[in-house]
Structures are given as structure tokens and as C-alpha cells.
Design an enzyme around this catalytic site. Structure first.
Site, PDB file in Angstrom:
ATOM      1  N   CYS A  33       0.807  -1.226   0.000  1.00 40.08           N
ATOM      2  CA  CYS A  33       0.000   0.000   0.000  1.00 40.08           C
ATOM      3  C   CYS A  33       0.836   1.270   0.000  1.00 40.08           C
ATOM      4  CB  CYS A  33      -0.914   0.012   1.223  1.00 40.08           C
ATOM      5  SG  CYS A  33       0.046  -0.044   2.747  1.00 40.08           S
ATOM      6  N   CYS A 102      -1.050  -5.224   6.692  1.00 39.47           N
ATOM      7  CA  CYS A 102      -0.760  -4.064   7.536  1.00 39.47           C
ATOM      8  C   CYS A 102       0.054  -4.480   8.757  1.00 39.47           C
ATOM      9  CB  CYS A 102      -2.050  -3.392   7.988  1.00 39.47           C
ATOM     10  SG  CYS A 102      -3.195  -3.109   6.626  1.00 39.47           S
TER      11      CYS A 102
HETATM   12 FE1  FES Z   1      -1.228   0.365   4.398  1.00 42.28          FE
HETATM   13 FE2  FES Z   1      -2.727  -0.806   6.167  1.00 42.28          FE
HETATM   14  S1  FES Z   1      -3.346  -0.131   4.219  1.00 42.28           S
HETATM   15  S2  FES Z   1      -0.662  -0.324   6.323  1.00 42.28           S
END
Ligand code: FES
Length: 122
Positions: A33, A102
Site C-alpha cells: 500500500c 498491515c
Molecule cells: Fe497500508 Fe494498512 S493499508 S498499512
């Protein structure tokens, strides 16, 4: 979707912030992400005496980092190295599968900080 424990650590994160003159710093980015995590350690006699984190991450990243700082506090470096994202998720009573990446961010930042310390003091 999130357990009560995740919500608690998200709303009231433990050990969040910057540390002055830390003994080690770990910084990692999440390739999935693009979020970032920084973890600071204070170490005495190979034991984690204090730990703090800062993140540009989502709510799950905040909750998992908060949890991993609680798990790592007071542990030896070798014990802390064995903490995995699954330990973190289990202690939070589970994470939604799409949010498991995450928790990598917190486990990887802790590992990077410990490796930073070992590099400086071997
Ligand atoms: Fe990036 Fe959770 S969406 S750390």
C-alpha cells in the site's frame, strides 16, 4: 469487521510518538500500500526497555503497531525477533484477511530496528 481489541488499540494507541536519542531505529515501507512505519528502541542489557512507533499507515497499521510495542516491551532482543504478524493478529483477536499485510509493517519495523541495533553493537 474489526475486533473490539483492534478498535481499542486504534483509538488509544500505546507507545506512539518519537523517541529522543533512541538506541536503534527501524524504518520500513509496505510494498502493498506504500504506507510507512518507524520504530524506535531503547535497549539495556539486551532487553527492550522502551519502544515507540510513528506511522503513516491505516487504522490496522496503528492497531498492530500499538499491539507489537506492548508485546515487545520487556523482552530480550532475540525473543522480540521471534514475534510474527500472526502473534500480533492473535493478540488482537484477529484481523480481517485484507488487513493482514498491515501487520507486516509493524513486525518488519520491529525487526529492522533490532537489526539496526545488532549492526551497531556486535
Ligand atoms: Fe497500508 Fe494498512 S493499508 S498499512
Amino acid at each position: 469487521m474489526y475486533s473490539k481489541k483492534v478498535m481499542d488499540h486504534f483509538m488509544n494507541p500505546r507507545n506512539v510518538g518519537e523517541m529522543e536519542n533512541p538506541d536503534a531505529i527501524g524504518e520500513v515501507g509496505n510494498p502493498t500500500c506504500g504506507d510507512l512505519m518507524k520504530m524506535y528502541l531503547r535497549i539495556e542489557n539486551n532487553i527492550i526497555k522502551d519502544i515507540k512507533f510513528q506511522t503513516f499507515g491505516c487504522g490496522a497499521a496503528i492497531a498492530t503497531s500499538s499491539m507489537i510495542t506492548e508485546l515487545a516491551m520487556g523482552k530480550t532482543l532475540d525473543e522480540a525477533l521471534e514475534l510474527t504478524r500472526d502473534d500480533v493478529a492473535d493478540n488482537l483477536n484477529g484481523l480481517p484477511p485484507v488487513k493482514m499485510h498491515c501487520s507486516n509493517l509493524s513486525a518488519d519495523a520491529l525487526r529492522a530496528a533490532i537489526e539496526d541495533y545488532k549492526k551497531k553493537h556486535h
